[in-house]
Design an enzyme around this catalytic site. Structure first.
Site, PDB file in Angstrom:
ATOM      1  N   GLU A  66       0.825  -1.203   0.000  1.00 15.80           N
ATOM      2  CA  GLU A  66       0.000   0.000   0.000  1.00 15.80           C
ATOM      3  C   GLU A  66       0.862   1.258   0.000  1.00 15.80           C
ATOM      4  O   GLU A  66       0.553   2.240  -0.673  1.00 15.80           O
ATOM      5  CB  GLU A  66      -0.923   0.000   1.217  1.00 15.80           C
ATOM      6  CG  GLU A  66      -1.988  -1.083   1.203  1.00 15.80           C
ATOM      7  CD  GLU A  66      -1.486  -2.396   1.776  1.00 15.80           C
ATOM      8  OE1 GLU A  66      -0.269  -2.531   2.000  1.00 15.80           O
ATOM      9  OE2 GLU A  66      -2.318  -3.298   1.992  1.00 15.80           O
ATOM     10  N   ARG A 274       8.589 -13.926  -0.910  1.00 17.24           N
ATOM     11  CA  ARG A 274       7.905 -12.709  -0.463  1.00 17.24           C
ATOM     12  C   ARG A 274       8.519 -12.186   0.830  1.00 17.24           C
ATOM     13  O   ARG A 274       8.649 -10.977   1.020  1.00 17.24           O
ATOM     14  CB  ARG A 274       6.417 -13.011  -0.266  1.00 17.24           C
ATOM     15  CG  ARG A 274       5.593 -11.823   0.218  1.00 17.24           C
ATOM     16  CD  ARG A 274       5.475 -10.772  -0.863  1.00 17.24           C
ATOM     17  NE  ARG A 274       4.569  -9.706  -0.490  1.00 17.24           N
ATOM     18  CZ  ARG A 274       4.301  -8.647  -1.259  1.00 17.24           C
ATOM     19  NH1 ARG A 274       4.883  -8.530  -2.451  1.00 17.24           N
ATOM     20  NH2 ARG A 274       3.465  -7.721  -0.863  1.00 17.24           N
ATOM     21  N   MET A 314      15.476  -7.880   0.548  1.00 18.61           N
ATOM     22  CA  MET A 314      14.286  -7.029   0.457  1.00 18.61           C
ATOM     23  C   MET A 314      14.527  -5.867  -0.501  1.00 18.61           C
ATOM     24  O   MET A 314      15.615  -5.303  -0.563  1.00 18.61           O
ATOM     25  CB  MET A 314      13.944  -6.492   1.858  1.00 18.61           C
ATOM     26  CG  MET A 314      12.768  -5.523   1.911  1.00 18.61           C
ATOM     27  SD  MET A 314      11.208  -6.250   1.358  1.00 18.61           S
ATOM     28  CE  MET A 314      10.913  -7.420   2.681  1.00 18.61           C
ATOM     29  N   GLY A 315      13.493  -5.514  -1.253  1.00 20.14           N
ATOM     30  CA  GLY A 315      13.508  -4.276  -2.020  1.00 20.14           C
ATOM     31  C   GLY A 315      14.261  -4.327  -3.330  1.00 20.14           C
ATOM     32  O   GLY A 315      14.636  -3.270  -3.860  1.00 20.14           O
ATOM     33  N   GLU A 316      14.497  -5.531  -3.887  1.00 16.26           N
ATOM     34  CA  GLU A 316      15.260  -5.611  -5.130  1.00 16.26           C
ATOM     35  C   GLU A 316      14.450  -6.190  -6.289  1.00 16.26           C
ATOM     36  O   GLU A 316      15.028  -6.612  -7.294  1.00 16.26           O
ATOM     37  CB  GLU A 316      16.530  -6.435  -4.919  1.00 16.26           C
ATOM     38  CG  GLU A 316      17.534  -5.779  -3.987  1.00 16.26           C
ATOM     39  CD  GLU A 316      18.905  -6.437  -4.065  1.00 16.26           C
ATOM     40  OE1 GLU A 316      19.829  -5.795  -4.609  1.00 16.26           O
ATOM     41  OE2 GLU A 316      19.038  -7.591  -3.610  1.00 16.26           O
ATOM     42  N   ASN A 340       1.083  -7.813  -6.916  1.00 14.14           N
ATOM     43  CA  ASN A 340       0.935  -6.772  -7.941  1.00 14.14           C
ATOM     44  C   ASN A 340       1.571  -7.158  -9.284  1.00 14.14           C
ATOM     45  O   ASN A 340       2.797  -7.168  -9.406  1.00 14.14           O
ATOM     46  CB  ASN A 340       1.554  -5.483  -7.410  1.00 14.14           C
ATOM     47  CG  ASN A 340       1.374  -4.315  -8.351  1.00 14.14           C
ATOM     48  OD1 ASN A 340       0.671  -4.414  -9.347  1.00 14.14           O
ATOM     49  ND2 ASN A 340       2.012  -3.218  -8.033  1.00 14.14           N
ATOM     50  N   GLU A 343       4.029  -4.480 -11.513  1.00 14.16           N
ATOM     51  CA  GLU A 343       5.474  -4.286 -11.318  1.00 14.16           C
ATOM     52  C   GLU A 343       6.289  -4.974 -12.411  1.00 14.16           C
ATOM     53  O   GLU A 343       7.135  -4.319 -13.043  1.00 14.16           O
ATOM     54  CB  GLU A 343       5.862  -4.765  -9.916  1.00 14.16           C
ATOM     55  CG  GLU A 343       5.282  -3.877  -8.825  1.00 14.16           C
ATOM     56  CD  GLU A 343       5.481  -4.421  -7.429  1.00 14.16           C
ATOM     57  OE1 GLU A 343       5.290  -3.661  -6.462  1.00 14.16           O
ATOM     58  OE2 GLU A 343       5.838  -5.618  -7.293  1.00 14.16           O
TER      59      GLU A 343
END
Length: 427
Positions: A66, A274, A314-316, A340, A343
């Site tokens: 979100e 995830r 995380m975040g890649e 999603n 992306e």
């Protein structure tokens, strides 16, 4: 017990007993590693930084997905109104880390206070928002009622409600109607959510179906140096990614990869759980299956003999989607509801998914109709789809179709920006 009476009981409980309950909950969550112990005061409504002078727009988002969907909207708002401060609140440690890396100048992050009246009032006393924006379906009764009582304009943005959430709220219909009635406007993701909100008592005149903000979100970022290094390490090997996977999916993905290797022995799978903290469990699964693998979290790259690259960081995702011509989007082979698909679509990757996509059913329907996404129901069909889409022409055709769907929805962010600027001007 009627729903409206239930709201009154909840608010009275929040005022009298909420603090004690919240403190116990915080202790439990700290013990479970779900809270940032250094920032617990924010969960009590005690701000970590002073309130900047001037207008302040407060966005509340539940967690990572979100909050990421808000980034492009926040950038456009700040471009139009550089005098405004943006406050983003979330409730998870992971989302706080992502926001620290991604929020533009002029925006700041705090943890949302727990829904006890003393904490909520302390938070509102400090921040004094000129406009409050809730995202999706994160509705905390005390937070909503106390904000409304101060006369702060409130917008429900990117509103989405699943059937399960709707069914739960039906038992407290009066409570839902009272809470939803406090919003000035709801920008709704899809027709089904509009129906659910109307059933729960929100006036049709207060709702507008705009689509999802995720359609207008900018492409996921990437570290260009990392991208160059990874491309060099992969060389000319074909690559596919299984992204945002959950327990019960990795086994099937690996089975599909083993099948696909029969016809494409140089094929590399980038496996992206995830939740990166599951990395050790997945590594054990790979060892048990006698896979040749390396791990991102260990500082390793894909080597010549690597069949599976475990991207347990995380975040890649922006990096992995840029490297892969084909992406399986997880959370869709188990009843999670999917993740999603815009992306990978925004980064030129063909999209594969399982049957459980209730969180994004409208989006997947449009992608499927445009031949931009493909349903795979089992490891064998996933392997066949990967093999088929390793053909550059087929993958490019799917990726182009997905990009067109993404581009068509970019006006969702523009509409949300205009609505919020108008509300801010009138505040």
């Amino acid at each position: 017990m009627s729903g409206s009476f239930a709201l009154g009981v909840y608010l009275a409980w929040s005022a009298r007993f909420g603090r004690g309950f919240a403190e116990r909950k915080l202790r439990e969550r700290v013990a479970e590693g779900k809270e940032d112990a250094a920032r617990l005061d924010e969960r009590r409504g005690i701000a970590a930084v002073p309130r900047p002078a001037g207008p302040l727009v407060w966005f509340h988002a539940a967690s990572v997905g979100e909050s990421l969907a808000l980034l492009e909207l926040i950038r456009t708002l700040l471009d139009e109104r550089p005098d405004v401060t943006i406050l983003v609140t979330t409730g998870t440690v992971t989302s706080a880390g992502v926001m620290a890396d991604r929020l533009p100048e002029g925006a700041l992050h705090q943890y949302v206070p727990l829904d006890a009246r003393p904490f909520v009032r302390r938070f509102l006393d400090h921040w004094r928002p000129d406009l409050a924006v809730w995202t999706e379906s994160e509705l905390w009764p005390t937070l909503i009622c106390e904000t409304h009582a101060r006369g702060v304009p409130m917008v429900l943005l990117n509103a989405r409600m699943s059937k399960a959430s709707h069914d739960r709220w039906r038992f407290l219909h009066g409570m839902a109607r009272s809470l939803l009635g406090r919003f000035d406007l709801a920008l709704v993701q899809d027709d089904l959510t509009e129906i659910y909100l109307r059933r729960l008592g929100m006036l049709p005149a207060k709702m507008e179906v705009t689509g999802t903000l995720k359609e207008g979100a900018a492409a996921l970022p990437v570290n260009e140096a990392d991208l160059s290094v990874m491309r060099a390490e992969i060389g000319g090997r074909p690559v596919w990614v299984a992204a945002s996977t959950h327990p019960g999916e990795e086994e099937k993905v690996l089975e599909a990869h083993r099948i696909a290797l029969r016809t494409n022995p140089r094929l590399l799978l980038i496996l992206v759980p995830r939740h990166p903290d599951r990395g050790d469990a997945i590594a054990a699964l790979l060892e048990a299956g006698d896979w040749a693998f390396t791990r991102r979290s260990a500082g390793e790259g894909p080597e010549r003999e690597t069949a599976v690259y475990l991207a347990d960081t995380m975040g890649e995702l922006g990096l992995w989607y840029r490297l892969a011509t084909v992406s399986f989007v997880g959370g869709s082979w188990v009843p999670i509801g999917g993740h999603n698909p815009f992306e990978p679509a925004a980064l030129g990757s063909a999209i594969l998914h399982g049957p459980y996509v209730t969180n994004f059913v409208d989006i997947y329907q449009r992608l499927t109709e445009a031949r931009a996404a493909r349903l795979v129901s089992a490891p064998q069909t996933l392997a066949e789809a990967v093999d088929d889409l390793l053909s550059p022409d087929r993958a490019a055709a799917m990726a182009h179709a997905a990009w067109e769907v993404v581009s068509a929805g970019a006006d969702v962010t523009e509409r949300a920006r205009d609505v919020l600027l108008d509300k801010l001007e009138r505040a």
